[in-house]
Design an enzyme around this catalytic site. Structure first.
Site, short mmCIF file in Angstrom:
data_model
loop_
_atom_site.label_atom_id
_atom_site.label_comp_id
_atom_site.label_asym_id
_atom_site.label_seq_id
_atom_site.Cartn_x
_atom_site.Cartn_y
_atom_site.Cartn_z
CB CYS A 42 -0.94 -0.02 1.22
SG CYS A 42 -1.75 1.55 1.51
CB CYS A 47 -3.14 2.66 -1.65
SG CYS A 47 -3.63 0.98 -1.31
CE LYS A 50 -4.49 4.18 -6.34
NZ LYS A 50 -5.07 2.87 -6.17
CE1 TYR A 177 -11.19 -3.84 -6.98
CE2 TYR A 177 -10.75 -1.63 -6.19
CZ TYR A 177 -11.47 -2.81 -6.11
OH TYR A 177 -12.44 -2.95 -5.15
CD GLU A 181 -6.81 2.26 -8.98
OE1 GLU A 181 -7.70 2.44 -8.15
OE2 GLU A 181 -5.69 1.78 -8.68
CG HIS A 435 -28.43 23.19 -3.83
ND1 HIS A 435 -28.59 22.32 -4.87
CD2 HIS A 435 -28.63 24.43 -4.32
CE1 HIS A 435 -28.89 22.99 -5.97
NE2 HIS A 435 -28.92 24.27 -5.66
CD GLU A 440 -28.08 19.10 -4.37
OE1 GLU A 440 -29.05 19.44 -3.69
OE2 GLU A 440 -27.42 19.89 -5.08
P1 NDP Z 1 -8.08 -7.66 -10.42
O1 NDP Z 1 -8.43 -9.01 -9.94
O2 NDP Z 1 -8.90 -6.49 -10.01
O3 NDP Z 1 -8.03 -7.66 -12.01
C1 NDP Z 1 -7.29 -8.61 -12.71
C2 NDP Z 1 -7.58 -8.43 -14.18
O4 NDP Z 1 -6.76 -9.35 -14.91
C3 NDP Z 1 -9.03 -8.76 -14.54
O5 NDP Z 1 -9.47 -7.87 -15.52
C4 NDP Z 1 -8.92 -10.17 -15.09
O6 NDP Z 1 -9.91 -10.48 -16.04
C5 NDP Z 1 -7.58 -10.11 -15.77
N1 NDP Z 1 -7.02 -11.44 -15.94
C6 NDP Z 1 -6.75 -12.34 -15.00
N2 NDP Z 1 -6.25 -13.47 -15.55
C7 NDP Z 1 -6.24 -13.28 -16.87
C8 NDP Z 1 -5.87 -14.08 -17.97
N3 NDP Z 1 -5.40 -15.31 -17.81
N4 NDP Z 1 -6.00 -13.56 -19.22
C9 NDP Z 1 -6.47 -12.31 -19.40
N5 NDP Z 1 -6.85 -11.50 -18.38
C10 NDP Z 1 -6.72 -11.98 -17.13
O7 NDP Z 1 -6.56 -7.50 -10.02
P2 NDP Z 1 -5.63 -6.24 -9.97
O8 NDP Z 1 -4.28 -6.77 -10.22
O9 NDP Z 1 -6.13 -5.12 -10.79
O10 NDP Z 1 -5.74 -5.80 -8.46
C11 NDP Z 1 -5.49 -6.75 -7.42
C12 NDP Z 1 -6.28 -6.39 -6.20
O11 NDP Z 1 -5.68 -5.28 -5.57
C13 NDP Z 1 -7.71 -5.94 -6.50
O12 NDP Z 1 -8.59 -7.01 -6.57
C14 NDP Z 1 -8.01 -5.06 -5.34
O13 NDP Z 1 -8.50 -5.85 -4.30
C15 NDP Z 1 -6.66 -4.49 -4.96
N6 NDP Z 1 -6.54 -3.09 -5.44
C16 NDP Z 1 -7.33 -2.14 -4.89
C17 NDP Z 1 -7.25 -0.84 -5.32
C18 NDP Z 1 -8.13 0.19 -4.73
O14 NDP Z 1 -8.66 -0.03 -3.64
N7 NDP Z 1 -8.34 1.31 -5.41
C19 NDP Z 1 -6.31 -0.44 -6.35
C20 NDP Z 1 -5.55 -1.51 -6.88
C21 NDP Z 1 -5.66 -2.78 -6.42
P3 NDP Z 1 -11.32 -11.07 -15.60
O15 NDP Z 1 -12.01 -9.99 -14.83
O16 NDP Z 1 -11.97 -11.40 -16.87
O17 NDP Z 1 -11.03 -12.25 -14.74
#
Ligand code: NDP
Length: 459
Positions: A42, A47, A50, A177, A181, A435, A440
């Protein structure tokens, strides 16, 4: 047999530091080991840096908005990446230092070292044997690459924070996510960006209206969307990278980011020596109290792969320390966890999506879309706000609140309290709006957009 410590925490990230600090406050003799950086993902590669880069990306667009309000247009120079990186790194170093100080202040023994199991009560900590009555595993997760040829040419999310310059053309693989981002950060700072994801819409798991609005907003800021695509290969051609799908050339770029998920950091921890049988790449199984199969060993945070969010990890770490060493045994709830995606504009949400709620029973759906005040003047594309309430038809309780738009994360924090307390639509309706704000709208949604769920299906 006396142990060196009452509690040993492996991992000095959000979960581990909070757990160790609170346990020490309850009088336990605590040690925490961290091999890489205090504050974990983080603070160091997640976080915090980022969000600084999200802010940087947004400032560029705000400067353009400002012109519509009479300010001179200042964007005649390119963004200064080195200056941003220096400011970001200074802030990260400051915050990481605070984590170390918090532990010292609480009387926790810190080890800047890797800890691995020797047996269920003994750890090797940087070459030294240390014993503990209880052990908490809080080692977090790590970004993964897709197993495709040339994957090693691609970057992972950690790498954004060590890049020396903005890549002119970037490909971001993934639709979660981090992917959206990163796409917005890179685009906002001036790169050409392709977002490649395998589903028809980004952000699987989010409400469908939000996903559609997100795709619209991403496209409006000039990010090229490539839905329904699974890349099969990355190759180096000259000084560029080429991404292919099914052996057809797709796109060329200067940098390719894998934002395709993270996996728990369990490799090489010696879990087998602790008596834990964990499949590589999977979360450590725990019960409701975060106890592993070995009763005195617990696991918290991203290493259990449940809700991988910093505030969830700190809440669980705190509750575990209170339970083990305080007079207040308790659990942190995994229900109604508010969360935000810091794309441009941000998304924030709490509770159930329409589809999740409709699967449980009839729901009233309220949706509004509007252009927020600033952008009625600036005319910036892709800034239309979406707000949505999912309401249980029988109880009128708000089951879910969703927003894409300016300040959504700030707004959703308060809505999260209300939803967690079981607020009804009528509670929202009787709340006086502030407002003029976007917020709101959440308390002035009078006209039901549609009904979903069992009853809708029966109609
Ligand atoms: P996510 O699980 O959010 O996203 C992973 C992405 O990779 C999805 O779009 C998924 O597709 C894709 N993917 C996975 N496997 C494959 C594959 N074999 N081929 C093609 N595409 C694939 O993971 P992130 O890495 O973005 O983030 C990890 C975690 O970190 C998040 O779940 C969240 O909990 C946390 N996080 C939180 C943030 C916040 O609070 N703002 C910011 C960043 C991270 P599909 O959906 O189709 O499976």
């Amino acid at each position: 047999m006396p142990y060196d410590f009452d509690l040993f925490v492996i991992g000095g990230g959000s979960a581990g530091v909070r757990c160790g600090r609170i346990a020490a406050g309850h009088g336990a003799r605590v040690a925490v080991a961290e091999e890489r950086f205090w504050g974990g993902t983080c603070v160091n590669v997640g976080c915090v840096p980022k969000k600084i880069m999200v802010n940087a990306a947004e400032y560029g667009a705000w400067m353009e908005d400002a012109a519509a309000f009479g300010w001179p247009h200042h964007r005649h120079q390119a963004h200064d990446w080195a200056k941003l990186a220096a400011a970001r790194d200074t802030e990260v170093t400051r915050l990481s230092g605070i984590y170390g100080k918090l532990l010292a202040g609480a009387g926790v023994t810190s080890f800047d070292a890797r800890a691995t199991f020797v047996d269920p009560h003994t750890l090797d900590v940087g070459g030294k044997r240390v014993t503990a009555e209880r052990i908490v595993i809080a080692v977090g997760g790590t970004p993964t690459r897709l197993p495709i040829p040339g994957a090693e040419l691609g970057l992972i999310s950690d790498d954004l924070f060590t890049l020396k310059a903005l890549p002119k053309r970037a490909i971001v693989i993934g639709g979660g996510y981090i992917a959206v981002e990163f796409a917005c950060i890179l685009r906002g700072l001036g790169a050409e960006v392709d977002l490649i994801y395998r589903a028809p819409l980004p952000l699987r798991g989010f409400d469908e209206d939000v996903r559609a609005a997100a795709a619209e907003a991403l496209a409006a800021q000039g990010i090229r969307l490539n839905p329904d695509v699974a890349p099969t290969r990355i190759a180096k051609v000259g000084d560029h990278l080429m991404v292919s799908k099914s052996d057809n050339f797709m796109r060329e770029a200067d940098a390719v980011f894998f934002c395709t998920g993270r996996e728990p950091n369990t490799a090489g921890l010696g879990l087998d020596k602790a008596g834990l049988d964990v499949r590589p790449g999977t979360g450590i199984p725990v019960d409701d109290e975060h106890r592993t199969a070995v009763p005195h060993i617990y696991a918290i945070g991203d290493v259990i792969d449940r809700v991988n969010l910093t505030p969830m990890a700190t809440a669980v770490g705190h509750a575990l320390a209170d339970t083990l060493f305080g007079k207040n045994p308790r659990k942190a709830s995994y229900e109604n966890v508010p969360t935000a995606v810091f794309m441009s504009p941000p998304i924030a949400t709490v509770g159930l999506t329409e589809a999740e709620a409709a699967a449980r029973g009839p729901v009233d759906i309220y949706v509004t879309r509007f252009t927020p005040m600033r952008h009625t003047i600036s005319k910036r594309e892709g800034r239309r706000t979406l707000m949505k309430l999912v309401v249980c038809q029988n109880t009128q309780k708000i089951l879910g609140a969703h927003m894409l738009g300016e300040d959504s994360a700030e707004i959703m924090q308060g809505i999260g309290i209300a939803v967690g307390m079981g607020a009804t639509k009528q509670d929202f309706d009787r709340t006086i709006g502030i407002h003029p704000t976007a917020a709101e709208e959440f308390v002035t949604l009078r006209t039901r957009t549609r009904v979903a769920g069992v009853q809708a299906a029966a109609q």
